[in-house]
Design an enzyme around this catalytic site. Structure first.
Site, mmCIF file in Angstrom:
data_model
loop_
_atom_site.group_PDB
_atom_site.id
_atom_site.type_symbol
_atom_site.label_atom_id
_atom_site.label_comp_id
_atom_site.label_asym_id
_atom_site.label_seq_id
_atom_site.Cartn_x
_atom_site.Cartn_y
_atom_site.Cartn_z
ATOM 1 N N TYR A 58 1.889 2.293 5.762
ATOM 2 C CA TYR A 58 0.687 2.558 4.966
ATOM 3 C C TYR A 58 -0.579 2.267 5.762
ATOM 4 O O TYR A 58 -0.606 1.363 6.605
ATOM 5 C CB TYR A 58 0.713 1.708 3.689
ATOM 6 C CG TYR A 58 2.023 1.832 2.939
ATOM 7 C CD1 TYR A 58 2.420 3.034 2.353
ATOM 8 C CD2 TYR A 58 2.892 0.744 2.842
ATOM 9 C CE1 TYR A 58 3.621 3.161 1.683
ATOM 10 C CE2 TYR A 58 4.098 0.854 2.165
ATOM 11 C CZ TYR A 58 4.462 2.067 1.596
ATOM 12 O OH TYR A 58 5.656 2.179 0.942
ATOM 13 N N THR A 85 -0.145 -12.249 -7.707
ATOM 14 C CA THR A 85 -0.377 -13.128 -8.856
ATOM 15 C C THR A 85 -1.705 -12.832 -9.536
ATOM 16 O O THR A 85 -2.181 -13.606 -10.362
ATOM 17 C CB THR A 85 -0.340 -14.616 -8.434
ATOM 18 O OG1 THR A 85 -1.442 -14.886 -7.557
ATOM 19 C CG2 THR A 85 0.973 -14.943 -7.735
ATOM 20 N N PHE A 86 -2.305 -11.707 -9.194
ATOM 21 C CA PHE A 86 -3.546 -11.245 -9.816
ATOM 22 C C PHE A 86 -3.366 -9.774 -10.180
ATOM 23 O O PHE A 86 -2.453 -9.103 -9.681
ATOM 24 C CB PHE A 86 -4.741 -11.450 -8.869
ATOM 25 C CG PHE A 86 -4.534 -10.845 -7.502
ATOM 26 C CD1 PHE A 86 -4.814 -9.511 -7.248
ATOM 27 C CD2 PHE A 86 -4.034 -11.617 -6.459
ATOM 28 C CE1 PHE A 86 -4.604 -8.954 -6.001
ATOM 29 C CE2 PHE A 86 -3.833 -11.081 -5.198
ATOM 30 C CZ PHE A 86 -4.121 -9.747 -4.971
#
Length: 325
Positions: free
Chosen positions: A158, A232-233
């Site tokens: 990517y 975690t966001f």
């Protein structure tokens, strides 16, 4: 409900309604860790974040040392020993370090559980107010004063972080748990950031850093655990290979002083901890042999080190984490 909390709720409601009613909206600006824009609602308010509510590979999690599975195929993790330029920013949700764009601004990460080459891009700091646990990941249901999370993206497949995080094998993340030291003989690992904290007190404050190396914060151990999880966001993308150094088991953490932690607590934002997520029978692997597995497989014990969980510094129990929806 206090006038202040009522005002915050009304403000969040207006922000959400504005985003829902608009053609385009910068959702990154309004999510929080409390109230109706907090973790319990991330997956409900933005259609691109539904994984936050419905995902089965979410992070953070509790690491139970008894349930770690030894994997002899896990080799050493390789992190380039080079420096980059970047900047720290108080986002209002966390303190974040981001690497500058440009030629030569890459620190490679490979080996271990990783099939591809990854490139370091971001670093997040997590802590809580005085007396409260400050780590997102926990060990044996014990929390730690702080946690650093280092994110990199798959640079083989990517072109950048934004695309990688939404695709398979997109991200790698290190979870580094932090302990407090007051020893005159043990150097703090936070000198590189503590000197800048007075300039990062408020949301939007930025400090440019002319040189930074990951080896300034990585624990000095080759032992680690790994599992498949998420950021975690928001949007909680389940494309993250998590790597946690065995600092919490072998008593080889990185250290912060009480004074330095107090400086972090002066930064103006709420507690930035997402609640623990279900493990859901995930395979949590380690490159270090576990005593319970040696006992059940005596013929496979040669060359395996022994894990012991015996913290030498007090940690906080899980049930003291200050979370309410």
């Amino acid at each position: 409900m206090t006038k202040k909390s009522t005002s915050c709720v009304l403000q969040n409601v207006l922000l959400v309604l504005t985003c829902i009613g608009s053609i385009s909206c910068n959702w990154e600006g309004w999510w929080t860790y409390e109230g109706i824009s907090g973790p319990y609602y991330w997956g409900l308010m933005n259609p691109d974040w539904t994984t936050c509510a419905k995902g089965k590979l979410q992070s953070p999690i509790d690491i139970d040392p008894i349930n770690l599975n030894y994997d002899g195929s896990l080799d050493s993790i390789r992190v380039e020993k080079k420096s980059v330029t970047g900047q720290f920013m108080n986002t209002g949700q966390s303190l974040v370090y981001r690497v500058d764009e440009g030629e030569g601004q890459d620190i490679g990460i490979a080996g271990g559980p990783l099939t591809y080459q990854y490139r370091f891009k971001e670093m997040y700091f997590h802590w809580a107010n005085t007396g409260n646990p400050g780590s997102e990941h926990t060990v044996n249901k014990q929390s730690f004063p702080a946690e650093i999370q280092i994110y990199g993206f798959n640079s083989e497949l990517y072109p950048n972080m934004s695309i990688a995080r939404e695709n398979p094998n997109g991200l790698v993340a290190f979870a580094i748990l932090v302990q407090i030291t007051e020893s005159l003989y043990r150097k703090s690992d936070f000198d590189f950031i503590s000197v800048h904290l007075d300039k990062l007190l408020h949301r939007g404050d930025i400090v440019k850093v002319p040189t930074f190396s990951l080896h300034q914060v990585l624990p000095r151990t080759e032992d680690y655990i790994t599992y498949e999880g998420s950021s975690t966001f928001p949007g909680c993308w389940e494309t993250v290979t998590w790597i946690g150094n065995q600092i919490h088991i072998f008593n080889k953490p990185i250290f912060i002083t009480t004074k330095q932690l107090a400086h972090f607590q002066r930064l103006k934002h709420e507690n930035n901890l997402r609640p623990l997520q279900p493990v859901n029978k995930r395979n949590i692997r380690t490159n270090v042999g576990i005593q319970a597995q040696k006992d059940s497989n005596p013929e496979c014990t040669d060359g395996l080190n022994e894990i012991e969980y015996e913290p030498n510094i007090p940690v906080l129990p899980l049930n003291s984490r200050p979370y309410t929806p």
